[in-house]
Design a protein around this motif. Structure first.
Motif, PDB file in Angstrom:
ATOM      1  N   UNK A 180      21.210   7.642 -11.111  1.00 29.49           N
ATOM      2  CA  UNK A 180      22.256   7.006 -10.303  1.00 29.49           C
ATOM      3  C   UNK A 180      22.358   7.670  -8.938  1.00 29.49           C
ATOM      4  N   UNK A 181      22.336   9.003  -8.934  1.00 29.32           N
ATOM      5  CA  UNK A 181      22.407   9.738  -7.671  1.00 29.32           C
ATOM      6  C   UNK A 181      21.159   9.491  -6.829  1.00 29.32           C
ATOM      7  N   UNK A 182      20.004   9.477  -7.485  1.00 23.48           N
ATOM      8  CA  UNK A 182      18.733   9.249  -6.782  1.00 23.48           C
ATOM      9  C   UNK A 182      18.720   7.887  -6.100  1.00 23.48           C
ATOM     10  N   UNK A 183      19.228   6.876  -6.800  1.00 29.34           N
ATOM     11  CA  UNK A 183      19.251   5.521  -6.233  1.00 29.34           C
ATOM     12  C   UNK A 183      20.143   5.460  -4.997  1.00 29.34           C
ATOM     13  N   UNK A 184      21.281   6.148  -5.025  1.00 21.49           N
ATOM     14  CA  UNK A 184      22.167   6.182  -3.869  1.00 21.49           C
ATOM     15  C   UNK A 184      21.494   6.870  -2.681  1.00 21.49           C
ATOM     16  N   UNK A 185      20.814   7.960  -2.953  1.00 20.44           N
ATOM     17  CA  UNK A 185      20.113   8.685  -1.876  1.00 20.44           C
ATOM     18  C   UNK A 185      19.004   7.833  -1.287  1.00 20.44           C
ATOM     19  N   UNK A 186      18.274   7.131  -2.153  1.00 18.16           N
ATOM     20  CA  UNK A 186      17.131   6.342  -1.678  1.00 18.16           C
ATOM     21  C   UNK A 186      17.551   5.110  -0.893  1.00 18.16           C
ATOM     22  N   UNK A 187      18.800   4.695  -0.992  1.00 20.88           N
ATOM     23  CA  UNK A 187      19.284   3.599  -0.163  1.00 20.88           C
ATOM     24  C   UNK A 187      19.389   4.037   1.300  1.00 20.88           C
ATOM     25  N   UNK A 188      19.505   5.348   1.515  1.00 24.08           N
ATOM     26  CA  UNK A 188      19.688   5.857   2.872  1.00 24.08           C
ATOM     27  C   UNK A 188      18.527   6.716   3.362  1.00 24.08           C
ATOM     28  N   UNK A 189      17.785   7.317   2.435  1.00 23.29           N
ATOM     29  CA  UNK A 189      16.564   8.046   2.762  1.00 23.29           C
ATOM     30  C   UNK A 189      16.731   9.050   3.906  1.00 23.29           C
ATOM     31  N   UNK A 190      17.516  10.110   3.707  1.00 20.51           N
ATOM     32  CA  UNK A 190      17.567  11.161   4.722  1.00 20.51           C
ATOM     33  C   UNK A 190      16.191  11.761   4.979  1.00 20.51           C
ATOM     34  N   UNK A 191      15.328  11.665   3.967  1.00 19.30           N
ATOM     35  CA  UNK A 191      13.903  11.930   4.130  1.00 19.30           C
ATOM     36  C   UNK A 191      13.170  10.616   3.853  1.00 19.30           C
ATOM     37  N   UNK A 192      12.175  10.293   4.667  1.00 20.22           N
ATOM     38  CA  UNK A 192      11.305   9.153   4.389  1.00 20.22           C
ATOM     39  C   UNK A 192      10.123   9.670   3.575  1.00 20.22           C
ATOM     40  N   UNK A 193      10.032   9.295   2.297  1.00 20.13           N
ATOM     41  CA  UNK A 193       8.950   9.812   1.450  1.00 20.13           C
ATOM     42  C   UNK A 193       7.625   9.114   1.747  1.00 20.13           C
ATOM     43  N   UNK A 194       6.558   9.890   1.870  1.00 24.80           N
ATOM     44  CA  UNK A 194       5.238   9.318   2.157  1.00 24.80           C
ATOM     45  C   UNK A 194       4.366   9.346   0.899  1.00 24.80           C
ATOM     46  N   UNK A 195       3.900  10.522   0.524  1.00 24.17           N
ATOM     47  CA  UNK A 195       2.997  10.616  -0.626  1.00 24.17           C
ATOM     48  C   UNK A 195       3.343  11.790  -1.529  1.00 24.17           C
ATOM     49  N   UNK A 196       3.181  11.577  -2.852  1.00 26.61           N
ATOM     50  CA  UNK A 196       3.188  12.661  -3.824  1.00 26.61           C
ATOM     51  C   UNK A 196       1.758  13.199  -3.891  1.00 26.61           C
ATOM     52  N   UNK A 197       1.618  14.515  -4.040  1.00 20.38           N
ATOM     53  CA  UNK A 197       0.310  15.152  -3.938  1.00 20.38           C
ATOM     54  C   UNK A 197      -0.132  15.755  -5.264  1.00 20.38           C
ATOM     55  N   UNK A 198      -1.368  15.540  -5.615  1.00 16.54           N
ATOM     56  CA  UNK A 198      -1.901  16.069  -6.876  1.00 16.54           C
ATOM     57  C   UNK A 198      -2.411  17.489  -6.676  1.00 16.54           C
ATOM     58  N   UNK A 199      -2.207  18.338  -7.658  1.00 18.76           N
ATOM     59  CA  UNK A 199      -2.761  19.692  -7.625  1.00 18.76           C
ATOM     60  C   UNK A 199      -4.287  19.583  -7.600  1.00 18.76           C
ATOM     61  N   UNK A 200      -4.883  20.304  -6.677  1.00 17.77           N
ATOM     62  CA  UNK A 200      -6.355  20.332  -6.574  1.00 17.77           C
ATOM     63  C   UNK A 200      -6.837  21.712  -7.027  1.00 17.77           C
ATOM     64  N   UNK A 201      -7.510  21.730  -8.134  1.00 16.72           N
ATOM     65  CA  UNK A 201      -7.923  22.993  -8.765  1.00 16.72           C
ATOM     66  C   UNK A 201      -9.428  22.967  -9.014  1.00 16.72           C
ATOM     67  N   UNK A 202     -10.073  24.119  -8.842  1.00 14.90           N
ATOM     68  CA  UNK A 202     -11.499  24.237  -9.177  1.00 14.90           C
ATOM     69  C   UNK A 202     -11.649  25.350 -10.200  1.00 14.90           C
ATOM     70  N   UNK A 203     -12.436  25.087 -11.257  1.00 19.68           N
ATOM     71  CA  UNK A 203     -12.719  26.083 -12.281  1.00 19.68           C
ATOM     72  C   UNK A 203     -14.222  26.202 -12.489  1.00 19.68           C
ATOM     73  N   UNK A 204     -14.723  27.417 -12.413  1.00 19.82           N
ATOM     74  CA  UNK A 204     -16.104  27.694 -12.775  1.00 19.82           C
ATOM     75  C   UNK A 204     -16.306  27.383 -14.256  1.00 19.82           C
ATOM     76  N   UNK A 205     -17.480  26.914 -14.616  1.00 20.36           N
ATOM     77  CA  UNK A 205     -17.715  26.506 -16.000  1.00 20.36           C
ATOM     78  C   UNK A 205     -17.692  27.677 -16.987  1.00 20.36           C
TER      79      UNK A 205
END
Length: 551
Positions: free
Chosen positions: A502-527
């Motif tokens: 409910x709170x999130x929906x109220x905030x998103x009606x006004x967007x004090x921040x304009x959200x662009x992209x969520x970012x995936x963790x980029x990890x490298x592991x040696x075999x």
């Protein structure tokens, strides 16, 4: 770069680091096309280690840490290392859930204003001495002591007392209800250090030659931090949790920041693993035969923060620009397919552990998909002069931000608006997060931001509550404040999640921040190695202790 000692610091990381990594989002936040990242396939863990290993070489992409003191840790290099050394009362898991840790159990009473913690009595510091109730009490009270200069002090601004109430019991009282405090205490806010060693070290506490004294599965020995080169963590064989004893005798973490050097080191095997693999290195590493890239669930978001001024200060303009920006194109090109369009200012990762509210979020959150006609309709509600340019600041050394803003400018043009990306030297840009004077003359500025705890509610409060830590525009809405207060006072987790929506929906009606992209963790592991978590938990959880041999 130093500034106001609060958890607002997480917003600055886009300035001091390379292009970042993080989480993915739901379909309604998206637009045309499909990126390379599939939210349903993002990893939380890697296969468990098959056996112990003598040594693992790792890299800290964001460079060298500034301190080992957990109350002064606010950035990637510090948190990534301290998470393995200093344990907190609760522990965040790779799925972002919270479990008791040094606190054996907890009880919330008085409507969410009193916390009683039962402490473990079988924990030892690296020197073999027992962790006492007094050590825990001292560690928590450090955030209340202005002489300690805790960067996390603002998270305890509602604390009225912290007292020993039993041989292995501590009671914490608050002015106002906060039923998500346990989630905060899974971060460095709840980290425990040895009182005796802290006081003996004085002003040199946390430095390479003095170090710290904690209880984690990995330990630090003064002299093992070679400044400018690397820091070596060693297995603590007296660790209290036998099931979580470290599998590597040593983990050496280097401070290489150059993307080419990182890619070369990972590909050759000289470096066996890294979080936050730089975007420019992805192409070369995608075909590597020494290991593999792994994409994990995250808690990071790239957004544009409104200063509350100018054309961008109008919520209708912000909503219109969100709908007019092809955020999928940004995910595919700027982030090399390792991001997805955000559906909210709260990235999707922390919401994944609340599957029961997925439908509710679909119903209540506004549609943010790329749609120029919908954007034009949003713009009709604007009450500002639309002929004035929208000036958005970004750190000029980070050219990928210019690419993002240029895509937004293309969308603005289709609406008859003018958006001007404006580069500012990083040394000056950092002040945008602490000094209102620095923001004067700008409509907004960029951020790559991570959640300071795994709580969506906590992030909403930080961003949109009146006078909150990351509320840079002076945004204030009594309805939003009331919704957040109501959720924080709810003791039932499922009901609290619904109230948070409910709170999130109220905030998103006004967007004090304009959200662009969520970012995936980029990890490298040696075999040759495996076991480390793949999610964004590596800033809070002893990831190095899980590393072991894949053979």
């Amino acid at each position: 770069m130093k500034f106001a000692k609060t958890r607002v610091a997480v917003a600055l990381l886009a300035v001091t680091g390379l292009a970042l990594a993080g989480c993915a989002s739901g379909a309604r936040g998206g637009s045309s096309g499909e990126g390379k990242v599939d939210d349903s396939k993002l990893e939380q863990t890697t296969p468990a280690a098959k056996s112990d290993i003598d040594k693992v070489t790792w890299n800290s992409t964001y460079g060298e840490l500034a301190t080992l003191d957990p109350v002064k840790a606010f950035n990637y290099p510090e948190n990534t290392i301290i998470a393995n050394l200093c344990e907190s009362l609760f522990q965040m898991q790779p799925d972002f859930s919270i479990k008791p840790n040094l606190a054996k159990s907890s009880k919330v009473s008085d409507g969410g204003k009193t916390y009683t913690f039962e402490l473990r009595d079988d924990v030892k510091f690296w020197d073999g001495s027992p962790m006492t109730t007094e050590d825990v009490l001292f560690s928590l009270k450090r955030h209340l002591d202005p002489n300690e200069g805790s960067y996390l002090a603002s998270s305890f601004d509602k604390v009225t007392s912290i007292e020993k109430t039993g041989d292995h019991e501590i009671t914490l009282k608050l002015k106002e209800p906060n039923t998500i405090l346990d989630e905060d205490l899974s971060t460095n806010l709840g980290a425990v250090v040895q009182e005796k060693q802290r006081k003996a070290a004085g002003a040199n506490y946390g430095n390479p030659d003095t170090g710290i004294m904690c209880t984690g599965p990995m330990s630090y020995t003064p002299g093992d931090w070679k400044q400018g080169q690397s820091i070596t963590l060693k297995r603590f064989d007296g660790y209290w949790n036998a099931d979580k004893k470290a599998k590597a005798k040593e983990v050496e973490i280097g401070f290489v920041v150059d993307p080419t050097a990182i890619a070369t080191g990972l590909k050759s095997g000289d470096i066996q693993g890294s979080y936050d693999v730089p975007l420019p290195a992805l192409g070369e590493l995608s075909g590597s035969t020494t290991g593999s890239l792994i994409y994990g669930q995250g808690m990071q978001i790239m957004a544009i923060i409104s200063t509350g001024n100018g054309t961008f200060g109008d919520p209708a303009v912000r909503r219109a620009l969100t709908r007019a920006t092809d955020r999928q194109a940004i995910a595919d090109t700027v982030y090399e397919g390792t991001a997805t369009p955000s559906r909210s200012i709260v990235p999707q990762g922390p919401w994944n552990r609340y599957p029961g509210v997925a439908k509710l979020r679909d119903e209540k959150l506004p549609d943010l998909s790329y749609d120029i006609e919908a954007a034009k309709k949003e713009l009709k509600d604007a009450k500002v002069d639309l002929t004035k340019p929208i000036k958005i600041a970004y750190p000029s050394e980070r050219s990928f931000y210019a690419d993002i803003l240029n895509e937004m400018a293309n969308g603005a043009k289709k609406l008859g608006l003018t958006l001007q990306p404006t580069g500012v030297p990083s040394a000056q840009f950092g002040a945008f997060f602490s000094d209102p004077k620095a923001r004067a003359g700008y409509d907004g500025f960029v951020t790559t931001n991570y959640l300071s705890s795994p709580s969506p509610l906590n992030h909403l409060e930080n961003v949109a509550y009146t006078g909150s830590q990351q509320n840079y525009s002076g945004f204030s809405d009594p309805a939003v404040d009331q919704a957040i207060d109501k959720a924080k006072a709810e003791t039932d987790p499922e009901k609290r999640a619904e109230l948070t929506v409910d709170a999130e929906a109220l905030v998103m009606q006004q967007q004090p921040w304009v959200p662009i992209d969520d970012l995936a963790v980029r990890m490298y592991l040696n075999k040759k190695v495996t076991g480390a978590p793949a999610s964004f938990v590596y800033l809070y959880y002893p990831w190095a202790a899980d590393l072991g041999s894949a053979e």
